[in-house]
Design a protein around this motif. Structure first.
Motif, PDB file in Angstrom:
ATOM      1  N   MET A   1       0.837  -1.194   0.000  1.00  0.00           N
ATOM      2  CA  MET A   1       0.000   0.000   0.000  1.00  0.00           C
ATOM      3  C   MET A   1       0.875   1.248   0.000  1.00  0.00           C
ATOM      4  N   LYS A   2       0.339   2.297  -0.595  1.00  0.00           N
ATOM      5  CA  LYS A   2       1.028   3.589  -0.593  1.00  0.00           C
ATOM      6  C   LYS A   2       0.146   4.602   0.121  1.00  0.00           C
ATOM      7  N   PHE A   3       0.784   5.524   0.831  1.00  0.00           N
ATOM      8  CA  PHE A   3       0.051   6.458   1.677  1.00  0.00           C
ATOM      9  C   PHE A   3       0.161   7.899   1.168  1.00  0.00           C
ATOM     10  N   SER A   4      -0.979   8.576   1.165  1.00  0.00           N
ATOM     11  CA  SER A   4      -0.991   9.977   0.755  1.00  0.00           C
ATOM     12  C   SER A   4      -1.903  10.765   1.679  1.00  0.00           C
ATOM     13  N   VAL A   5      -1.920  12.093   1.480  1.00  0.00           N
ATOM     14  CA  VAL A   5      -2.766  12.992   2.269  1.00  0.00           C
ATOM     15  C   VAL A   5      -3.618  13.823   1.324  1.00  0.00           C
ATOM     16  N   PHE A   6      -4.894  13.922   1.649  1.00  0.00           N
ATOM     17  CA  PHE A   6      -5.812  14.789   0.916  1.00  0.00           C
ATOM     18  C   PHE A   6      -5.708  16.186   1.517  1.00  0.00           C
ATOM     19  N   THR A   7      -5.463  17.175   0.677  1.00  0.00           N
ATOM     20  CA  THR A   7      -5.162  18.510   1.202  1.00  0.00           C
ATOM     21  C   THR A   7      -6.367  19.252   1.762  1.00  0.00           C
ATOM     22  N   ALA A   8      -7.548  18.654   1.714  1.00  0.00           N
ATOM     23  CA  ALA A   8      -8.661  19.223   2.483  1.00  0.00           C
ATOM     24  C   ALA A   8      -8.296  19.258   3.963  1.00  0.00           C
TER      25      ALA A   8
ATOM     26  N   PRO B   1       0.154  25.210  -0.988  1.00  0.00           N
ATOM     27  CA  PRO B   1       0.494  23.995  -1.736  1.00  0.00           C
ATOM     28  C   PRO B   1       1.969  23.609  -1.625  1.00  0.00           C
ATOM     29  N   SER B   2       2.854  24.585  -1.735  1.00  0.00           N
ATOM     30  CA  SER B   2       4.284  24.275  -1.628  1.00  0.00           C
ATOM     31  C   SER B   2       4.636  23.734  -0.253  1.00  0.00           C
ATOM     32  N   GLN B   3       4.097  24.359   0.778  1.00  0.00           N
ATOM     33  CA  GLN B   3       4.365  23.889   2.133  1.00  0.00           C
ATOM     34  C   GLN B   3       3.814  22.487   2.354  1.00  0.00           C
ATOM     35  N   ALA B   4       2.615  22.238   1.833  1.00  0.00           N
ATOM     36  CA  ALA B   4       2.016  20.918   1.987  1.00  0.00           C
ATOM     37  C   ALA B   4       2.883  19.857   1.323  1.00  0.00           C
ATOM     38  N   ALA B   5       3.255  20.088   0.065  1.00  0.00           N
ATOM     39  CA  ALA B   5       4.046  19.099  -0.667  1.00  0.00           C
ATOM     40  C   ALA B   5       5.403  18.871  -0.011  1.00  0.00           C
ATOM     41  N   GLU B   6       6.077  19.938   0.351  1.00  0.00           N
ATOM     42  CA  GLU B   6       7.415  19.811   0.935  1.00  0.00           C
ATOM     43  C   GLU B   6       7.375  19.135   2.304  1.00  0.00           C
ATOM     44  N   THR B   7       6.390  19.503   3.117  1.00  0.00           N
ATOM     45  CA  THR B   7       6.304  18.919   4.462  1.00  0.00           C
ATOM     46  C   THR B   7       5.952  17.444   4.392  1.00  0.00           C
ATOM     47  N   LEU B   8       4.973  17.095   3.571  1.00  0.00           N
ATOM     48  CA  LEU B   8       4.555  15.702   3.474  1.00  0.00           C
ATOM     49  C   LEU B   8       5.671  14.836   2.892  1.00  0.00           C
TER      50      LEU B   8
ATOM     51  N   ARG C   1       4.563  21.218 -11.148  1.00  0.00           N
ATOM     52  CA  ARG C   1       5.885  21.654 -10.667  1.00  0.00           C
ATOM     53  C   ARG C   1       6.043  21.403  -9.174  1.00  0.00           C
ATOM     54  N   ILE C   2       5.031  21.753  -8.405  1.00  0.00           N
ATOM     55  CA  ILE C   2       5.105  21.596  -6.953  1.00  0.00           C
ATOM     56  C   ILE C   2       5.111  20.118  -6.558  1.00  0.00           C
ATOM     57  N   THR C   3       4.260  19.337  -7.206  1.00  0.00           N
ATOM     58  CA  THR C   3       4.178  17.910  -6.878  1.00  0.00           C
ATOM     59  C   THR C   3       5.454  17.180  -7.277  1.00  0.00           C
ATOM     60  N   ASP C   4       5.884  17.382  -8.502  1.00  0.00           N
ATOM     61  CA  ASP C   4       7.101  16.723  -8.986  1.00  0.00           C
ATOM     62  C   ASP C   4       8.328  17.201  -8.224  1.00  0.00           C
TER      63      ASP C   4
END
Length: 295
Positions: free
Chosen positions: A1-8, A15-22, A73-76
């Protein structure tokens, strides 16, 4: 399984902070929330942000096609994958659904949620019965699946309280007979505490190839202390941390393993017992403690 977070569930982060922190915490992916959630008329966003209004991690739906490059760009750049896209366009809004399907295709995000009607609200608005709402939503979904097929993506129906698909059984009725390569169901642990609960293993077996995605959050019912005119107690639901809600996350993941599910498990924790960064870090540690290394 792979784990992710829904940004809600990450309203305080850009967005940048969310991607970088996660990414730094070790999450595998991210599920971007895309919806217009700013106050009408350009009113200022309240200082105390909620998950559903003024969420800083949300990409606004209006003009979203102009921001596909920014999302990519942010995700990659963070080295994250897309577990999918958290869309909010109603199945009946074909223009909106088409936009979300095209954005999902352009991003290579594979799958996107299409919102189902809220039963009571729709009945009040139109005067239709459940069966009538269901039947026309099936027609809308058939159209969405045809577009998803053309674009090489998948439209997702979420199990969500108050909608016409609160349970696996209801969702299966809606998607049955459509191509599971291009339509699937989001099974949601926390929503089912509120409405739609069925034995998880039975539900997964029932959905079969339509089990496309899993959302994990938790909830509980609490006695308000108030009573109705007849003297009966009034209970209400509230969100809870993964570890302390009524649903067992460990039993849920075990049931997913039993049916051979090895896809995305996306967390959308709307509890506030811990600060956001500590909450996401603890959730990942908890999930990894429940999944065997070989899984």
């Amino acid at each position: 399984m792979k784990f992710s977070v829904f940004t809600a569930s990450t309203p305080e982060w850009t967005p940048s902070q969310a991607a970088e922190t996660l990414a730094a915490q070790g999450w595998d992916g991210i599920e971007w929330r895309i919806v217009d959630d700013r106050p009408a008329g350009g009113a200022p966003v309240p200082a105390t942000r909620s998950f559903w209004a003024g969420n800083e991690s949300t990409w606004q739906f209006t003009g979203i096609e102009d921001h596909v490059g920014d999302i990519a760009r942010i995700t990659d750049g963070a080295g994250l994958e897309y577990s999918g896209i958290g869309g909010y366009q109603q199945a009946s809004n074909r223009d909106g659904v088409d936009t979300m399907l095209r954005v999902t295709s352009e991003l290579g995000a594979r799958q996107v949620r299409v919102s189902m009607p809220v039963y009571r609200a729709e009945k009040e608005r139109t005067g239709e019965t459940y069966a009538q709402i269901f039947d026309r939503t099936r027609v809308d979904l058939e159209w969405a699946v045809s577009r998803a097929t053309e674009l090489g993506v998948k439209a997702l129906v979420e199990l969500h309280h108050m909608t016409i698909t609160p349970s696996a059984s209801a969702a299966l009725r809606l998607v049955d007979g459509l191509d599971p390569e291009h339509v699937g169901v989001i099974h949601d642990l926390g929503n089912l505490v509120i409405e739609g609960q069925e034995d998880h293993l039975a539900a997964f077996e029932l959905l079969g190839p339509y089990l496309a995605h899993a959302h994990v959050k938790n909830a509980r019912w609490v006695d308000t202390g108030d009573t109705r005119a007849d003297g009966s107690s009034i209970w209400q639901n509230e969100w809870a941390p993964l570890r302390t809600g009524q649903a067992s996350v460990s039993e849920y993941l075990d049931a997913l393993r039993q049916v051979g599910y090895d896809g995305w498990v996306t967390v959308e924790d709307f509890s506030t017992d811990l600060p956001l960064e500590a909450r996401t870090a603890d959730n990942l540690a908890y999930l990894k403690s429940l999944v065997p290394v070989s899984a």
